[in-house]
Design a protein around this motif. Structure first.
Motif, PDB file in Angstrom:
ATOM      1  N   GLN A  59       1.289  -0.352  -7.275  1.00  0.00           N
ATOM      2  CA  GLN A  59       2.192   0.193  -6.202  1.00  0.00           C
ATOM      3  C   GLN A  59       3.491  -0.352  -6.588  1.00  0.00           C
ATOM      4  O   GLN A  59       3.743  -1.395  -7.075  1.00  0.00           O
ATOM      5  CB  GLN A  59       1.608  -0.459  -4.836  1.00  0.00           C
ATOM      6  CG  GLN A  59       0.605   0.377  -4.351  1.00  0.00           C
ATOM      7  CD  GLN A  59       0.796   1.387  -3.806  1.00  0.00           C
ATOM      8  OE1 GLN A  59       2.155   1.620  -3.237  1.00  0.00           O
ATOM      9  NE2 GLN A  59       0.041   2.765  -3.669  1.00  0.00           N
TER      10      GLN A  59
ATOM     11  N   LYS B  60      -5.896  -3.271  -2.320  1.00  0.00           N
ATOM     12  CA  LYS B  60      -7.185  -4.085  -1.748  1.00  0.00           C
ATOM     13  C   LYS B  60      -8.225  -3.172  -2.161  1.00  0.00           C
ATOM     14  O   LYS B  60      -9.450  -3.369  -2.568  1.00  0.00           O
ATOM     15  CB  LYS B  60      -6.967  -4.221  -0.241  1.00  0.00           C
ATOM     16  CG  LYS B  60      -8.117  -4.975  -0.041  1.00  0.00           C
ATOM     17  CD  LYS B  60      -8.225  -5.256   1.486  1.00  0.00           C
ATOM     18  CE  LYS B  60      -9.484  -6.029   1.875  1.00  0.00           C
ATOM     19  NZ  LYS B  60      -9.499  -6.264   3.535  1.00  0.00           N
ATOM     20  N   LYS B  61      -7.966  -1.671  -2.133  1.00  0.00           N
ATOM     21  CA  LYS B  61      -8.940  -0.654  -2.402  1.00  0.00           C
ATOM     22  C   LYS B  61      -9.766  -0.915  -3.818  1.00  0.00           C
ATOM     23  O   LYS B  61     -10.779  -0.938  -4.319  1.00  0.00           O
ATOM     24  CB  LYS B  61      -8.278   0.764  -2.384  1.00  0.00           C
ATOM     25  CG  LYS B  61      -8.808   1.492  -1.226  1.00  0.00           C
ATOM     26  CD  LYS B  61      -8.752   3.112  -1.169  1.00  0.00           C
ATOM     27  CE  LYS B  61      -7.447   3.483  -1.969  1.00  0.00           C
ATOM     28  NZ  LYS B  61      -7.235   4.900  -2.036  1.00  0.00           N
TER      29      LYS B  61
ATOM     30  N   LEU C 155      -2.735  -2.565   1.329  1.00  0.00           N
ATOM     31  CA  LEU C 155      -3.979  -1.755   1.656  1.00  0.00           C
ATOM     32  C   LEU C 155      -4.738  -0.829   0.448  1.00  0.00           C
ATOM     33  O   LEU C 155      -5.567  -0.923  -0.083  1.00  0.00           O
ATOM     34  CB  LEU C 155      -4.096  -0.864   2.703  1.00  0.00           C
ATOM     35  CG  LEU C 155      -4.075  -1.378   4.163  1.00  0.00           C
ATOM     36  CD1 LEU C 155      -3.753  -0.203   5.232  1.00  0.00           C
ATOM     37  CD2 LEU C 155      -5.318  -2.005   4.395  1.00  0.00           C
ATOM     38  N   ALA C 156      -3.544  -0.253  -0.264  1.00  0.00           N
ATOM     39  CA  ALA C 156      -3.957   0.602  -1.414  1.00  0.00           C
ATOM     40  C   ALA C 156      -4.245  -0.611  -2.675  1.00  0.00           C
ATOM     41  O   ALA C 156      -5.304  -0.287  -3.436  1.00  0.00           O
ATOM     42  CB  ALA C 156      -2.709   1.304  -2.119  1.00  0.00           C
TER      43      ALA C 156
ATOM     44  N   SER D 123       2.142  -3.201   4.035  1.00  0.00           N
ATOM     45  CA  SER D 123       1.049  -3.192   4.551  1.00  0.00           C
ATOM     46  C   SER D 123       0.398  -1.915   3.826  1.00  0.00           C
ATOM     47  O   SER D 123      -0.878  -2.138   3.408  1.00  0.00           O
ATOM     48  CB  SER D 123       0.736  -3.266   5.975  1.00  0.00           C
ATOM     49  OG  SER D 123       1.610  -1.964   6.382  1.00  0.00           O
ATOM     50  N   SER D 124       0.892  -0.722   3.758  1.00  0.00           N
ATOM     51  CA  SER D 124       0.303   0.150   3.059  1.00  0.00           C
ATOM     52  C   SER D 124      -0.067   0.157   1.598  1.00  0.00           C
ATOM     53  O   SER D 124      -1.147   0.567   1.258  1.00  0.00           O
ATOM     54  CB  SER D 124       0.818   1.693   3.567  1.00  0.00           C
ATOM     55  OG  SER D 124       2.355   1.562   3.037  1.00  0.00           O
ATOM     56  N   GLN D 125       1.088  -0.385   1.013  1.00  0.00           N
ATOM     57  CA  GLN D 125       0.991  -0.702  -0.582  1.00  0.00           C
ATOM     58  C   GLN D 125      -0.278  -1.895  -0.663  1.00  0.00           C
ATOM     59  O   GLN D 125      -0.951  -1.754  -1.498  1.00  0.00           O
ATOM     60  CB  GLN D 125       2.183  -1.294  -1.013  1.00  0.00           C
ATOM     61  CG  GLN D 125       3.336  -0.423  -1.338  1.00  0.00           C
ATOM     62  CD  GLN D 125       4.043  -0.065   0.191  1.00  0.00           C
ATOM     63  OE1 GLN D 125       3.784  -0.392   1.169  1.00  0.00           O
ATOM     64  NE2 GLN D 125       5.249   0.415  -0.130  1.00  0.00           N
TER      65      GLN D 125
END
Lengths: 294, 408
Positions: free
Chosen positions: B208, B225-226, B222-223, B218-220
């Motif tokens: 990211q 963590k996937k 979450l990516a 946070s969105s980065q």
């Protein structure tokens, strides 16, 4: 599923912050025809006041928290009214002038410089006063749902004020036709300054409640007003309901793009959205086309 | 006719004056070190903008060196005067600011700008003006790109390699996630990480990137963590985004070790965002000079410097400061002084050529704070890449000296 929940809550929260800025832009615009580009720095000013005035350890259960809120609202509203007066006086001399573009941008730059002098060049941080919303795998800071609630309260409050109070009705009259309102005896300058003050107070509320979610530094105000402006355009300039809906949608879209495609594409997306809206509906998604005198 | 001839002569005279003036303006820095007036040092920094806090440290470093060098008799007998200009951390504005330093202020030397992006944008102008400089870049510098300039920061490529090596050797990482800011140094660091991951046979589970300034990662995260990583490798720009990363990892329940680049050592900024336990599971790459295994191997040069900075600027302004960063900007001017006095010139070619040959020896003679200077002819980075060390930036052995965790 967890990711979607986080994106929805955080995105809606950040988008509501932009919606609040958009509503404050609308309020001043409807009464004066001015888009106040200093609104982003007023947001940061409120953040700075919160950082400096909130006593250590004070939370939402403390009376000091509420006293600080009032102080921040009043101080920012006064700054907004002064800035409004400086913007409006040259316009009174020449009603058709676009001097407001220069004066509001200048106001933004001056506020940024004053903030830097006041707190120094660094970013300052305010704690999250609203706890966390637990999720199945993780959590979301409570400030994000609070911003959504604040946007709803401000929208509803403005509707009530502008339909139930004489001063609110006078602001409405100004938004219809300033010259006609003047002719009907409405003291236009007084009410236009009131609009600037109220707009600043809305931004101050967003800056206070959202202080832990914004970057508080003298150089950041411009970014906030740009995103607020984008939301105002998408929603339709002058249309608060449009801003209330467009803000959270825009915030969620930005977060989703960042999650799926990478953070580097967030700004590109924002610009693509505004270009697409302007191409398809120049008056904004919720705006109405202006009638043209012939 | 006479009038015409006079006009032509007048025009020729004026043209000659203009040409003379232009030649003088373009020839800044080509004079010898034995000039008369003060030596002017241009200092382009992001005084406002997303790294304004870091710029304040850098400013302290340059101001201290000016004060010390003047007290020491100046450079080749000439007093030193610093001229600070604001780049707002924007490469385009850095070019404008640097042109102002060259054409209006007529500076002899430059210390700055702070980042690779700004440095790469300003180097052509500095090279044309024949001005020697030491910049804050940590990537993309070589003698072709920077004929008269050196980078004082840690080389991003070596940082990236070191981060991967540590993730593999210490945590046995099989899958790593990478997050970096979108500037040149972040990109170069990330490329180096990806290259080293291939060498080590480690999978990059997610990558990211984010733009600066940033208020939420946070969105980065979450990516990242996937991909279910064993370790996160981070190449941020400041302590502020380091804190945001920690905060987002906490909120997303991503509890894996983080190995970070040098910017993650800005613990004051990171802790201000993510709290005192920001470095609970976090290791960073850093310089050796301001780290120690225990109180017994703390360098007195470093602690004396910290005391001097605090005395000069006070506790409030220096709280949370990265003293190694201040020291690097302070040392930069001392190194340029060595170059001018050694080459007996302010000519960029002579100064850089002298420094490239003699920097390591000169560093031992100058009162420098850092201790890992090792320049070679084919490098434009002042610091020895082998000197990179790993630290726990959240723990101080003594105030200002962070806990080293390798080689102890």
């Amino acid at each position: 599923m967890n990711e979607i929940l986080v994106i929805l809550i955080r995105g809606a929260g950040v988008g509501s912050l932009y919606a609040l800025i958009a509503m404050s832009l609308n309020l001043a615009y409807n009464a004066t025809g001015v888009l106040n580009f200093a609104q982003g720095h007023l947001l940061v000013t409120a953040g700075v006041c919160t950082y400096l005035w909130m006593p250590d350890g004070a939370g939402t259960a403390s009376p000091m928290w509420y006293l600080t809120l009032v102080a921040v609202l009043v101080a920012t509203a006064v700054v907004g009214m002064i800035q409004g007066l400086i913007t409006l006086i040259p316009m009174r001399r020449d009603g058709g002038s676009h001097s407001w573009v220069a004066t509001t941008i200048a106001g933004s730059i001056v506020l940024g410089a004053l903030i830097t002098l006041w707190i120094g060049p660094q970013v300052v941080n305010v704690p999250n006063y609203f706890g966390f919303v637990p999720l199945p795998d993780g959590r979301v800071p409570g400030v994000y749902p609070m911003l959504v609630v604040l946007a709803l309260v401000v929208w509803a409050g403005l509707r009530w004020y502008q339909s139930s109070f004489l001063s609110g009705l006078a602001l409405n009259a100004l938004s219809q036709d300033v010259d006609a309102a003047r002719a009907a005896g409405v003291p236009a300058l007084k009410f236009q300054m009131l609009a600037f003050g109220l707009a600043a107070a809305i931004t101050a509320g967003a800056g206070f409640i959202g202080s832990s979610a914004i970057e508080i530094s003298g150089s950041r105000g411009t970014n906030y007003v740009i995103f607020g402006f984008i939301v105002a355009v998408i929603g339709g300039i002058g249309n608060n309901k449009g801003a209330l809906i467009a803000g959270p949608l825009f915030g969620v879209l930005m977060m989703y793009v960042s999650f799926e495609l990478g953070g580097g594409l967030q700004v590109v997306t924002a610009l693509a959205v505004i270009v697409a809206v302007l191409l398809l509906r120049p008056q904004g998604i919720f705006g109405r086309p202006h009638a043209r005198r012939v | 006719m006479t009038i015409f001839t006079r006009s032509k002569r007048g025009a020729a005279f004026v043209t000659g004056l203009v040409l003379l003036g232009t030649t003088a303006a373009c020839g800044g820095g080509s004079g010898s070190g034995g000039g008369s007036g003060p030596i002017k040092v241009g200092v382009p920094l992001g005084i406002t903008g997303p790294a304004a806090g870091t710029a304040d440290w850098d400013r302290m470093g340059v101001e201290l060196s000016v004060k010390q060098i003047n007290a020491d008799g100046g450079i080749d007998g000439r007093k030193v005067k610093a001229v600070f200009v604001d780049t707002e951390l924007d490469p385009a504005k850095a070019v404008t600011a640097t042109n102002r330093l060259i054409n209006e202020e007529k500076v002899d030397l430059v210390v700055g700008p702070m980042t690779s992006d700004e440095t790469l944008a300003t180097l052509p102008a500095l090279s044309r003006a024949n001005i020697p400089s030491i910049n804050g870049a940590g990537s993309k510098l070589d003698p072709k790109v920077a004929p008269y300039s050196f980078g004082m920061l840690l080389n991003a490529e070596y940082q990236g390699q070191k981060m991967v090596d540590y993730a593999v050797s210490e945590y046995g990482a099989k899958k790593v996630a990478v997050i970096s800011y979108s500037g040149t140094q972040g990109k170069v660091g990330r490329e180096a990480i990806e290259k080293q991951l291939k060498v080590k046979g480690v999978e990059e589970s997610a990558g990211q990137e984010y733009d600066i300034p940033v208020t939420d990662l946070s969105s980065q995260v979450l990516a990242l963590k996937k991909g279910n990583p064993d370790v996160v490798l981070a190449f941020p720009q400041t302590g502020n985004d380091t804190g945001l990363l920690v905060q987002a990892m906490r909120d997303a329940n991503l509890d894996v070790p983080v190995v970070g680049s040098y910017a993650t050592t800005y613990a004051g900024q990171a802790k201000a965002v993510a709290g005192p336990d920001a470095y609970k599971n976090f290791v960073s790459v850093s310089w050796p000079a301001f780290s120690a295994c225990s109180t017994s191997d703390v360098r007195t040069e470093a602690t004396d410097f910290i005391a001097e900075v605090k005395k000069t600027y006070g506790e409030k302004r220096t709280t949370g400061a990265a003293f190694d960063n201040i020291a690097s900007f302070r040392d930069a001017l001392w190194l340029l002084k060595a170059g001018i006095e050694g080459s007996k010139s302010t000519d960029a070619k002579k100064v850089t050529s002298w420094l490239a040959k003699n920097e390591t020896a000169a560093a031992k003679k100058q009162p420098l704070v850092h201790n890992a200077y090792a320049l070679s002819d084919d490098s434009r980075f002042l610091m020895d890449p082998d000197s990179l060390t790993l630290v726990n930036a959240g723990t101080e052995v003594v105030p200002g000296i962070i806990q080293r965790i390798d080689g102890c």
